[in-house]
Scaffold this active site. Structure first.
Site, mmCIF file in Angstrom:
data_model
loop_
_atom_site.group_PDB
_atom_site.id
_atom_site.type_symbol
_atom_site.label_atom_id
_atom_site.label_comp_id
_atom_site.label_asym_id
_atom_site.label_seq_id
_atom_site.Cartn_x
_atom_site.Cartn_y
_atom_site.Cartn_z
ATOM 1 N N CYS A 32 28.631 68.464 9.409
ATOM 2 C CA CYS A 32 29.907 67.734 9.285
ATOM 3 C C CYS A 32 29.721 66.477 8.447
ATOM 4 C CB CYS A 32 30.407 67.390 10.696
ATOM 5 S SG CYS A 32 31.778 66.220 10.745
ATOM 6 N N CYS A 89 31.057 63.210 9.950
ATOM 7 C CA CYS A 89 30.205 62.779 11.061
ATOM 8 C C CYS A 89 29.066 61.906 10.556
ATOM 9 C CB CYS A 89 29.618 63.987 11.794
ATOM 10 S SG CYS A 89 30.846 65.066 12.564
#
Length: 279
Positions: free
Chosen positions: A29, A32
């Site tokens: 991600c 993230c």
């Protein structure tokens, strides 16, 4: 910052004495990888006032599903074991700081915690000062003021409790426990105007249908915190005349139930009896 799994989630998050930010993330991600370092920086700056834990959603799908994580990064804030706030995506640092600030106790909340700790330690004067400090910070916090009134009534400080009751806002009747505190305060305020308990018991024994005497006796018992004997008198009022003084027997019983919140089994028994009587 630590990694959390299903196996240690309860210990690290639910039972944590500190507020916790749970960062649901995954190695693939991109956002993230932006959010994670920002959270770690803010945790380091916080000096141990809250902590950050990370949950890899690929490795902990059951946890992610439990908290409804469908998109990451997804951050859930916990305080005292309860999820209290959350956001999805990447927030600017200023908004992250605002989000985290909502987890920190206010000065008023810290004063309440101090008051409760001092009371438990037996320092009634210190607790009283801490209660007053909490209300100076949050004068319109009716829940805290009601708790302080209960504290004052425990010390038989009736005039002080009555003065604090007069400082409640118009919203106070919506607070849990309002009716119970008012019932107890009114009973203690009216004690000097009532015959003593022995005389009222004699009146009830001489005339079991004297509901006014039963009600006065119940008030005396409530003022003394003898709640079960008070409930016996109030139940008898309900049985004999449900409409007496606008159903005051039942209404007062409900307030006494709130006063006995620390005895749920006893309250449950009386609730069943009241329900049977009313049906």
């Amino acid at each position: 910052m630590s990694d959390v799994t299903l196996q240690n989630f309860e210990a690290e998050v639910i039972n944590s004495p500190l507020p916790v930010l749970v960062d649901f993330w995954a190695p693939w991600c991109g956002p993230c990888r932006t959010l994670g370092p920002m959270l770690e920086k803010l945790e380091a700056e916080a000096g141990g006032t809250w902590k950050l834990v990370k949950v890899n959603v690929d490795e902990n799908q059951q946890l992610a599903a439990h908290f409804g994580v469908r998109s990451i990064p997804h951050v859930v804030a916990f305080a005292e074991g309860q999820a209290v706030n959350q956001f999805v995506g990447v927030l600017p640092e200023s908004q992250l700081r605002e989000f985290i600030d909502t987890l920190q106790p206010t000065d008023g909340e810290l004063a309440v915690q101090s008051a409760q700790a001092l009371a438990e330690a037996g320092d009634r004067e210190g607790a009283r000062a801490a209660w007053q400090a909490s209300l100076a910070h949050e004068p319109e916090n009716d829940a805290n003021r009601l708790a302080y009134i209960s504290f004052l009534l425990d010390d038989n400080a009736i005039d002080a409790a009555d003065a604090e009751f007069g400082r409640l806002t118009a919203r106070a009747p919506q607070e849990d426990g309002y009716a119970a505190i008012k019932t107890r305060l009114d009973a203690m305020k009216g004690l000097d105007d009532l015959p003593d308990g022995a005389e009222l018991k004699a009146q009830v024994q001489a005339d079991p249908a004297n509901l006014a005497a039963r009600l006065d006796l119940a008030k005396v018992l409530i003022a003394r915190r003898e709640y079960q004997p008070a409930l016996e008198q109030l139940m008898e009022i309900v049985r004999r005349d449900r409409g007496f003084e606008d159903d005051i027997g039942r209404k007062t019983m409900l307030s006494v139930f709130d006063l006995m919140a620390d005895s749920p089994e006893v309250v449950s028994k009386w609730r069943r009896q009241l329900s049977t009587t009313l049906n």
